[in-house]
Design an enzyme around this catalytic site. Structure first.
Site, PDB file in Angstrom:
ATOM      1  N   ASP A 231     -12.518  -8.891   4.180  1.00 34.55           N
ATOM      2  CA  ASP A 231     -13.868  -8.765   3.443  1.00 34.55           C
ATOM      3  C   ASP A 231     -14.388 -10.295   3.472  1.00 34.55           C
ATOM      4  O   ASP A 231     -15.538 -10.612   3.664  1.00 34.55           O
ATOM      5  CB  ASP A 231     -13.300  -8.349   2.099  1.00 34.55           C
ATOM      6  CG  ASP A 231     -13.925  -6.981   2.251  1.00 34.55           C
ATOM      7  OD1 ASP A 231     -13.624  -6.141   3.302  1.00 34.55           O
ATOM      8  OD2 ASP A 231     -14.287  -6.263   1.047  1.00 34.55           O
TER       9      ASP A 231
ATOM     10  N   ASP B 263      -6.361  -6.868   4.195  1.00 36.70           N
ATOM     11  CA  ASP B 263      -7.666  -6.311   3.730  1.00 36.70           C
ATOM     12  C   ASP B 263      -8.609  -7.485   2.689  1.00 36.70           C
ATOM     13  O   ASP B 263      -9.791  -7.323   2.959  1.00 36.70           O
ATOM     14  CB  ASP B 263      -7.165  -5.395   2.441  1.00 36.70           C
ATOM     15  CG  ASP B 263      -8.247  -4.648   1.791  1.00 36.70           C
ATOM     16  OD1 ASP B 263      -9.078  -4.056   2.391  1.00 36.70           O
ATOM     17  OD2 ASP B 263      -8.126  -4.521   0.350  1.00 36.70           O
TER      18      ASP B 263
ATOM     19  N   ASP C  25      -3.214 -18.215   0.231  1.00 39.66           N
ATOM     20  CA  ASP C  25      -4.147 -18.808  -0.605  1.00 39.66           C
ATOM     21  C   ASP C  25      -4.844 -20.094   0.116  1.00 39.66           C
ATOM     22  O   ASP C  25      -6.319 -20.258   0.143  1.00 39.66           O
ATOM     23  CB  ASP C  25      -3.357 -19.291  -1.683  1.00 39.66           C
ATOM     24  CG  ASP C  25      -2.019 -20.226  -1.693  1.00 39.66           C
ATOM     25  OD1 ASP C  25      -1.613 -20.292  -0.440  1.00 39.66           O
ATOM     26  OD2 ASP C  25      -1.417 -20.531  -2.590  1.00 39.66           O
TER      27      ASP C  25
ATOM     28  N   LYS D 287       2.788 -15.263   2.542  1.00 38.85           N
ATOM     29  CA  LYS D 287       3.102 -16.313   1.450  1.00 38.85           C
ATOM     30  C   LYS D 287       4.699 -16.251   1.180  1.00 38.85           C
ATOM     31  O   LYS D 287       5.220 -15.830   0.415  1.00 38.85           O
ATOM     32  CB  LYS D 287       2.657 -15.361   0.188  1.00 38.85           C
ATOM     33  CG  LYS D 287       2.668 -15.855  -1.190  1.00 38.85           C
ATOM     34  CD  LYS D 287       1.589 -17.051  -1.392  1.00 38.85           C
ATOM     35  CE  LYS D 287       1.932 -17.698  -2.703  1.00 38.85           C
ATOM     36  NZ  LYS D 287       0.905 -18.915  -2.990  1.00 38.85           N
TER      37      LYS D 287
ATOM     38  N   TYR E 149       0.841  -1.235  -0.219  1.00 40.43           N
ATOM     39  CA  TYR E 149      -0.014  -0.012   0.027  1.00 40.43           C
ATOM     40  C   TYR E 149       0.795   1.390   0.026  1.00 40.43           C
ATOM     41  O   TYR E 149       0.535   2.249  -0.479  1.00 40.43           O
ATOM     42  CB  TYR E 149      -0.755   0.259   1.229  1.00 40.43           C
ATOM     43  CG  TYR E 149      -2.264  -0.521   1.130  1.00 40.43           C
ATOM     44  CD1 TYR E 149      -2.388  -1.853   0.895  1.00 40.43           C
ATOM     45  CD2 TYR E 149      -3.343   0.048   1.255  1.00 40.43           C
ATOM     46  CE1 TYR E 149      -3.765  -2.737   0.599  1.00 40.43           C
ATOM     47  CE2 TYR E 149      -4.718  -0.566   1.208  1.00 40.43           C
ATOM     48  CZ  TYR E 149      -4.618  -1.861   1.070  1.00 40.43           C
ATOM     49  OH  TYR E 149      -5.901  -2.381   0.841  1.00 40.43           O
TER      50      TYR E 149
HETATM   51  C1  IPM Z   1     -10.503  -1.136   4.202  1.00 40.05           C
HETATM   52  C2  IPM Z   1     -10.666  -0.363   2.916  1.00 40.05           C
HETATM   53  C3  IPM Z   1      -9.364   0.519   2.543  1.00 40.05           C
HETATM   54  C4  IPM Z   1      -8.192  -0.397   2.283  1.00 40.05           C
HETATM   55  C5  IPM Z   1      -9.751   1.307   1.184  1.00 40.05           C
HETATM   56  C6  IPM Z   1     -10.691   1.948   1.265  1.00 40.05           C
HETATM   57  C7  IPM Z   1      -8.435   2.134   0.972  1.00 40.05           C
HETATM   58  O1  IPM Z   1     -10.844  -1.395   1.961  1.00 40.05           O
HETATM   59  O2  IPM Z   1     -10.263  -0.132   5.155  1.00 40.05           O
HETATM   60  O3  IPM Z   1     -10.397  -2.268   4.163  1.00 40.05           O
HETATM   61  O4  IPM Z   1      -7.914  -0.877   1.401  1.00 40.05           O
HETATM   62  O5  IPM Z   1      -7.595  -0.521   3.574  1.00 40.05           O
HETATM   63 MG    MG Z   2     -10.962  -3.264   2.734  1.00 37.52          MG
END
Ligand code: IPM
Ligand code: MG
Length: 374
Positions: A251, A247, A223, A191, A142
């Site tokens: 999700d 990240d 993975d 990884k 990042y």
């Molecule tokens: C998160 C989001 C952020 C990230 C984005 C909005 C930059 O997806 O906080 O998980 O990738 O960290």
């Molecule tokens: Mg995110």
């Protein structure tokens, strides 16, 4: 107790979910006789529109002068679909994380029995799931050097980690795994079969592990972890991972709970400052429709209360959220047929916190958006 809270509502559904959290914080303040002073500031697409800058200096100033930061969401489709945009909303959040050195992003994953039937996963696999992801937040790909060749034929994102960046979050994760309520297990997700940075993570975690003899450590390639999180999520207690992997898997892990909209997070920094935000994005399709799920934001506010030392208060908010979910008061993302509005959920949680709910609720009235309580 008096506390100063910086509020960044941000983009899309950010303002409407944050407003519900503020409503609940106000109910907490009244019930426990606290004073929360909110200072609203700009970040993201909203800030670009108003100032040309995704993170105005004033926002950083306000945050530095606050006890905690409550943040909504960031992002706008007009930038998502324009890869050539020079200024992007997300730059605001990334710069804020970096400026305040919010290096440790904590994302708890748990399940609610009343939502099992709505999950794409089998109830027997998700019952009792309770793990927490420690995602490194201010390093890795990042924040590495980014380059696009002048002729547009090539682009590079570098991934770098320093020993110090890995050590500080690793210690936090180990200490967390030692807590009485945890199961004393830490899984490093990396990884290391391919990436040099991952091998550094593994080496450092192996060095640190003997300092925490009561914590069992295992190592998992990302993975495989992506598969295991769905196949057998109960095996995890504390997951430690780098920025990008964290990240993605957080999700993914939200599916276990039932919706991305339910998950809160806390980002802790070196300067004793912390930011609290739901893990979901700005969900622009839902903005302004009163259908977004405010629970991720409300539970983030609960984490904020705990961080401020207000444990009873944080627990009460969590209890209120459990009560709404147990009674199937959920938003459209969770139940597309029988759903309640964002503001109704906020009202219910707030009423519970204020002691106005005694268990008997006329759900027909709630659907009609009349008075919630008999
Ligand atoms: C998160 C989001 C952020 C990230 C984005 C909005 C930059 O997806 O906080 O998980 O990738 O960290
Ligand atoms: Mg995110």
């Amino acid at each position: 107790m008096k506390k100063k809270i910086a509020v960044i509502e941000g983009d899309g559904i950010g303002p409407e979910v944050t407003q519900q959290s503020i409503r609940i914080l106000n109910a907490i303040a009244e019930h426990f006789n606290h004073e929360f002073e909110y200072t609203y500031c700009l970040m993201g697409a909203d800030a670009i529109d108003k100032t040309g800058n995704p993170l105005p200096d004033e926002t950083i100033e306000v945050c530095l002068n606050s006890d905690a930061i409550l943040f909504g969401a960031i992002g706008h489709p007009k930038y998502d679909n324009d890869p050539t945009a020079k200024v992007r909303p997300e730059q605001g959040l990334l710069k804020l994380r970096k400026s305040l050195q919010l290096y440790s992003n904590i994302r708890p994953i748990k399940t609610y029995s009343s939502l099992f039937h709505l999950s794409p996963l089998k109830a027997k696999n998700i019952e009792g799931v309770d793990f927490i992801i420690f995602r490194e937040l201010t390093g890795g790909i990042y924040f590495g050097k980014k380059e696009t060749a002048a002729d547009g034929s090539q682009a590079t994102d570098e991934c770098t980690y320093t020993r110090q960046e890995i050590e500080r979050i690793a210690h936090l994760a180990f200490q967390f795994a030692q807590k009485p309520e945890r199961r004393k297990k830490l899984t490093l997700v990396d990884k290391a079969n391919v990436l040099e940075t991952s091998r550094l993570w593994r080496k450092i975690v192996q060095e640190i592990a003997p300092l925490y003899p009561d914590v069992a450590v295992d190592y998992m390639f990302v993975d495989n972890a992506a598969m295991q999180i769905i196949l057998n999520p109960k095996q995890f207690d504390v997951i430690l991972t780098e920025n990008m992997f964290g990240d993605i898997i957080s999700d993914e892990a939200s599916v276990i709970s039932g919706s991305l909209g339910l998950l809160p997070s806390a980002s802790l920094g070196t300067g004793g400052l912390a930011l609290f935000e739901p893990i979901h994005g700005s969900y622009p399709q839902a903005a302004g429709k009163d259908i977004a799920n405010p629970i991720g934001s409300i539970l983030s506010a609960a984490m904020m209360l705990e961080y401020l030392g207000l444990h009873e208060e944080g627990n009460l908010v969590r209890e209120a959220v459990n009560w709404t979910l147990m009674n199937s008061f959920v938003t459209k993302d969770i139940d597309p047929v029988n759903f309640y509005f964002t503001s109704t959920i906020g009202e219910l949680v707030s009423d519970f916190v204020s002691g106005k709910v005694s268990g008997s609720v006329n759900s027909q009235n709630i659907e009609l958006r009349k008075s919630t309580i008999i």
